[in-house]
Design a protein around this motif. Structure first.
Motif, short mmCIF file in Angstrom:
data_model
loop_
_atom_site.label_atom_id
_atom_site.label_comp_id
_atom_site.label_asym_id
_atom_site.label_seq_id
_atom_site.Cartn_x
_atom_site.Cartn_y
_atom_site.Cartn_z
N THR A 335 0.86 1.83 -34.74
CA THR A 335 -0.04 1.28 -33.73
C THR A 335 -0.24 -0.19 -34.06
O THR A 335 -0.69 -0.54 -35.15
CB THR A 335 -1.39 2.01 -33.75
OG1 THR A 335 -1.97 1.89 -35.05
CG2 THR A 335 -1.19 3.48 -33.39
N GLN A 336 0.08 -1.02 -33.12
CA GLN A 336 0.06 -2.46 -33.38
C GLN A 336 -0.47 -3.20 -32.18
O GLN A 336 -0.12 -2.89 -31.03
CB GLN A 336 1.48 -2.95 -33.70
CG GLN A 336 1.58 -4.40 -34.08
CD GLN A 336 0.93 -4.71 -35.43
OE1 GLN A 336 0.84 -3.82 -36.28
NE2 GLN A 336 0.45 -5.91 -35.62
N GLY A 337 -1.33 -4.17 -32.44
CA GLY A 337 -1.84 -4.98 -31.35
C GLY A 337 -0.80 -5.98 -30.88
O GLY A 337 0.12 -6.35 -31.61
N ASN A 338 -0.97 -6.43 -29.64
CA ASN A 338 -0.12 -7.46 -29.06
C ASN A 338 -1.00 -8.37 -28.24
O ASN A 338 -1.48 -7.99 -27.17
CB ASN A 338 0.97 -6.85 -28.19
CG ASN A 338 1.91 -7.91 -27.64
OD1 ASN A 338 2.52 -8.66 -28.38
ND2 ASN A 338 2.01 -7.99 -26.32
N LEU A 339 -1.26 -9.58 -28.77
CA LEU A 339 -2.27 -10.46 -28.18
C LEU A 339 -1.60 -11.47 -27.26
O LEU A 339 -0.92 -12.41 -27.72
CB LEU A 339 -3.04 -11.18 -29.28
CG LEU A 339 -4.42 -11.74 -28.90
CD1 LEU A 339 -5.32 -10.65 -28.33
CD2 LEU A 339 -5.06 -12.39 -30.12
N GLU A 340 -1.78 -11.28 -25.94
CA GLU A 340 -1.20 -12.18 -24.95
C GLU A 340 -2.21 -13.22 -24.50
O GLU A 340 -3.42 -12.94 -24.45
CB GLU A 340 -0.71 -11.38 -23.74
CG GLU A 340 0.43 -10.43 -24.04
CD GLU A 340 0.96 -9.76 -22.79
OE1 GLU A 340 0.41 -10.04 -21.69
OE2 GLU A 340 1.90 -8.95 -22.91
N VAL A 341 -1.71 -14.42 -24.16
CA VAL A 341 -2.55 -15.48 -23.60
C VAL A 341 -2.47 -15.35 -22.08
O VAL A 341 -1.44 -15.66 -21.48
CB VAL A 341 -2.07 -16.88 -24.05
CG1 VAL A 341 -3.03 -17.96 -23.54
CG2 VAL A 341 -1.95 -16.94 -25.57
N THR A 342 -3.54 -14.88 -21.48
CA THR A 342 -3.53 -14.61 -20.03
C THR A 342 -4.16 -15.72 -19.21
O THR A 342 -4.06 -15.71 -17.98
CB THR A 342 -4.25 -13.29 -19.74
OG1 THR A 342 -5.60 -13.37 -20.23
CG2 THR A 342 -3.54 -12.12 -20.43
N GLY A 343 -4.83 -16.67 -19.86
CA GLY A 343 -5.43 -17.79 -19.13
C GLY A 343 -5.62 -18.98 -20.04
O GLY A 343 -5.84 -18.82 -21.25
N LEU A 344 -5.50 -20.17 -19.47
CA LEU A 344 -5.62 -21.40 -20.26
C LEU A 344 -6.27 -22.47 -19.41
O LEU A 344 -5.78 -22.81 -18.32
CB LEU A 344 -4.24 -21.87 -20.73
CG LEU A 344 -4.20 -22.91 -21.85
CD1 LEU A 344 -4.78 -22.34 -23.12
CD2 LEU A 344 -2.77 -23.38 -22.09
N GLU A 345 -7.39 -23.02 -19.90
CA GLU A 345 -8.12 -24.08 -19.20
C GLU A 345 -8.44 -25.20 -20.19
O GLU A 345 -8.55 -24.97 -21.39
CB GLU A 345 -9.42 -23.55 -18.58
CG GLU A 345 -9.23 -22.43 -17.58
CD GLU A 345 -8.55 -22.88 -16.29
OE1 GLU A 345 -8.61 -24.11 -16.01
OE2 GLU A 345 -7.98 -22.05 -15.59
N THR A 346 -8.57 -26.43 -19.65
CA THR A 346 -8.96 -27.57 -20.49
C THR A 346 -10.02 -28.39 -19.76
O THR A 346 -10.24 -28.21 -18.56
CB THR A 346 -7.76 -28.48 -20.80
OG1 THR A 346 -7.47 -29.29 -19.65
CG2 THR A 346 -6.52 -27.68 -21.18
N THR A 361 -7.92 -17.39 -22.67
CA THR A 361 -8.28 -15.98 -22.50
C THR A 361 -7.17 -15.13 -23.11
O THR A 361 -6.00 -15.30 -22.80
CB THR A 361 -8.44 -15.62 -21.02
OG1 THR A 361 -9.45 -16.47 -20.44
CG2 THR A 361 -8.86 -14.17 -20.85
N LEU A 362 -7.56 -14.21 -24.01
CA LEU A 362 -6.60 -13.41 -24.76
C LEU A 362 -6.80 -11.94 -24.42
O LEU A 362 -7.93 -11.45 -24.35
CB LEU A 362 -6.79 -13.62 -26.26
CG LEU A 362 -6.89 -15.08 -26.74
CD1 LEU A 362 -7.18 -15.12 -28.22
CD2 LEU A 362 -5.62 -15.83 -26.41
N ALA A 363 -5.69 -11.24 -24.22
CA ALA A 363 -5.73 -9.81 -23.90
C ALA A 363 -4.83 -9.05 -24.87
O ALA A 363 -3.66 -9.42 -25.07
CB ALA A 363 -5.28 -9.56 -22.46
#
Length: 544
Positions: A335-346, A361-363
């Protein structure tokens, strides 16, 4: 009497020709510019230039040049004076008189005529002296992004310097001009390898020096070889993978150059992995300039017991791109997590010296918790400026804010920012306004830096030295630390305090003792002030 080559002019750039032109309005006035007086003297065989100021400006075909009256040989105002006249609107021409005597040169536009009397005699003043150099010089190789400075020095024993014209040697066309006066003058024309199209094609740069009485001299210099810039961006990986499986890194390669001269470019891409960087794969791809190609690089991961996260880096001769990947250890339960970047703002655009904030934003799309260090990487030469650890449960999301204080740049700048989790990355281009014209822009020091050399390659354990030029381009004296930063996880290894007056320059020597690595390592070194930075890639040979 023989007459020869009456008008070969002082040139122009193709881009300027497209953007600037003069109309067909009837000429209101026509006045001598060079020679400024109605009469001048020149030695046999020496060049003499003629220019008239037309109001409004005229096109080259509208100027009728003649020598020794209407029955004499007409001057042909084409290359390279064609483009000079087209851009400035001023009729201009040059010629040589082989025989002593008195000659009449005239130009007529819309019925208005100006005339010069030219006495050709051995006792006339010598032409002006001129010298020109190029930095980098003809033996150097640069990319289309690198700067080129061409410097001309002019001298006239009679103190009548008038103007310096720049002419590119590809089509003998006009580039720029600078007014001169007195006995001496020095002018620098600054551009980039990509804009110096004539250097790309192997043609020279020419400087013409004109005196007020029409005496003329020209000198030329060859430029450096200009190659396409080989750029790279990691676009994805197959991570996370299980220990012992193949890790694949996908990268996009593009070549910035001129399609006429560079065309297809061979780009070698190297894959370097690990905290103790190790070269594991290479691929060469052929890329047509202005287009992109994709390359896959891979290696078989080690059979490790515990899950590991480490950097992977793809490098070309001129650029690099880096991200983190995760390899699942053999003793993990699957069982392993997988952290995706679903949003990016500056919060861009910001002004130099202000705080740039990046919100991601990380999912976690994996089956287990994801424990990661999230990095903010900025710039065309990627630099990690902030890191934050997060733990996200399976199926959950979170938001992180990363940031740093922007260097107080004087000019507007655009560059990429990237957030990486080791499993995924996302990027965005941000705009930073320069401080010229903003608060703090006047009356402050600003230190520009430029690396001038290193002693690389060195062997692991030896001293790596880096020298850099420092210039205070600000409006006040100041003292600042200039730092040497090394590695993909940037570390300050040396610094020197520099004090300079406005316009002052200096040199710093920085260095450190490299780590005695077993394998060859290639990594960036950066010299930076609070206002600017410059980066080079160096090689340290392994001791194994």
């Amino acid at each position: 009497m023989r007459r020869r080559e009456y008008v070969t002019a002082v040139g122009s750039s193709v881009g300027a020709l497209a953007a600037t032109g003069v109309g067909h309005a009837q000429t209101g006035s026509l006045e001598r510019v060079c020679p400024a007086a109605t009469a001048t003297t020149v030695r046999p065989g020496d060049d003499v230039v003629f220019e008239a100021a037309a109001s409004p400006g005229v096109e080259p075909q509208a100027a009728d040049w003649r020598v020794d009256g209407p029955d004499g040989d007409a001057i042909t105002p084409y290359d390279p004076f064609y483009s000079y006249t087209y851009i400035t609107g001023n009729p201009a021409a040059y010629g040589q008189f082989d025989e002593s005597g008195t000659h009449e040169v005239s130009v007529t536009v819309d019925g208005t005529t100006v005339i010069w009397t030219v006495e050709v005699t051995e006792s006339a003043p010598d032409p002006p002296n001129a010298d020109v150099t190029c930095d980098p010089g003809p033996d150097a190789t640069i990319t289309v992004r690198d700067e080129v400075d061409v410097t001309a020095s002019a001298a006239d024993d009679f103190g009548r310097l008038h103007r310096l014209f720049w002419q590119e040697g590809r089509n003998a066309t006009y580039v720029d001009r600078t007014d001169l006066s007195g006995s001496t003058g020095t002018v620098t024309y600054s551009t980039t390898g990509g804009n110096a199209i004539w250097f790309i094609g192997g043609y020279p740069m020419i400087a013409w020096v004109a005196c007020r009485d029409g005496r003329l001299a020209s000198v030329r210099t060859e430029g450096p070889s200009v190659v396409a810039f080989r750029n790279v961006t990691i676009t994805g990986t197959n991570a996370p993978v299980h220990a012992g499986e193949d890790l694949v890194v996908e990268a996009e390669i593009d070549a910035e150059g001129d399609s006429t001269y560079h065309g297809f470019v061979d780009v070698e891409a190297d894959l370097i992995v690990g905290h103790d960087p190790t070269h594991v794969d290479s691929r060469t791809v052929e890329v047509f300039t202005t287009q992109t190609e994709t390359v896959d690089l891979e290696f078989t991961t080690a059979t490790v017991r515990n899950t590991q996260t480490f950097p992977v880096r793809v490098e070309t001769a001129h650029a690099a791109s880096e991200t983190d990947v995760t390899v699942i250890g053999t003793e993990d339960d699957g069982t392993q997590g997988n952290l995706e970047v679903t949003g990016l703002e500056t919060n861009a655009p910001v002004t130099g010296g202000e705080w740039l904030e990046v919100t991601a934003t990380l999912a976690n799309t994996g089956d287990g918790p994801a424990d990661r260090d999230v990095e903010l990487v900025v710039g065309r030469d990627p630099t990690t400026v902030d890191t934050q650890g997060v733990t996200v449960g399976a199926g959950q999301t979170t938001t992180v804010s990363l940031g740093y204080e922007i260097y107080p740049v004087r000019n507007d700048d655009e560059f990429p920012v990237r957030v990486g989790t080791g499993d995924d990355t996302a990027s965005r281009t941000v705009l930073v306004y320069g401080r010229d014209g903003n608060d703090g822009g006047d009356g402050e020091p600003s230190f520009a830096v430029s690396i001038t050399g290193t002693n690389a390659p060195v062997t692991g354990g030896e001293w790596l030295s880096v020298t850099a030029a420092v210039e205070n381009v600000g409006d006040a004296a100041g003292t600042h630390d200039v730092e040497l930063v090394v590695g993909r996880s940037p570390e300050v290894v040396d610094a020197a305090s520099v004090s300079l007056p406005p316009g002052g320059t200096g040199t710093v020597s920085l260095g450190y003792e490299t780590y005695p690595v077993t394998n060859d390592d290639v990594f960036p070194v950066m010299v930076r002030s609070p206002h600017a930075s410059d980066t080079r890639t160096v090689t340290v040979h392994g001791t194994g």
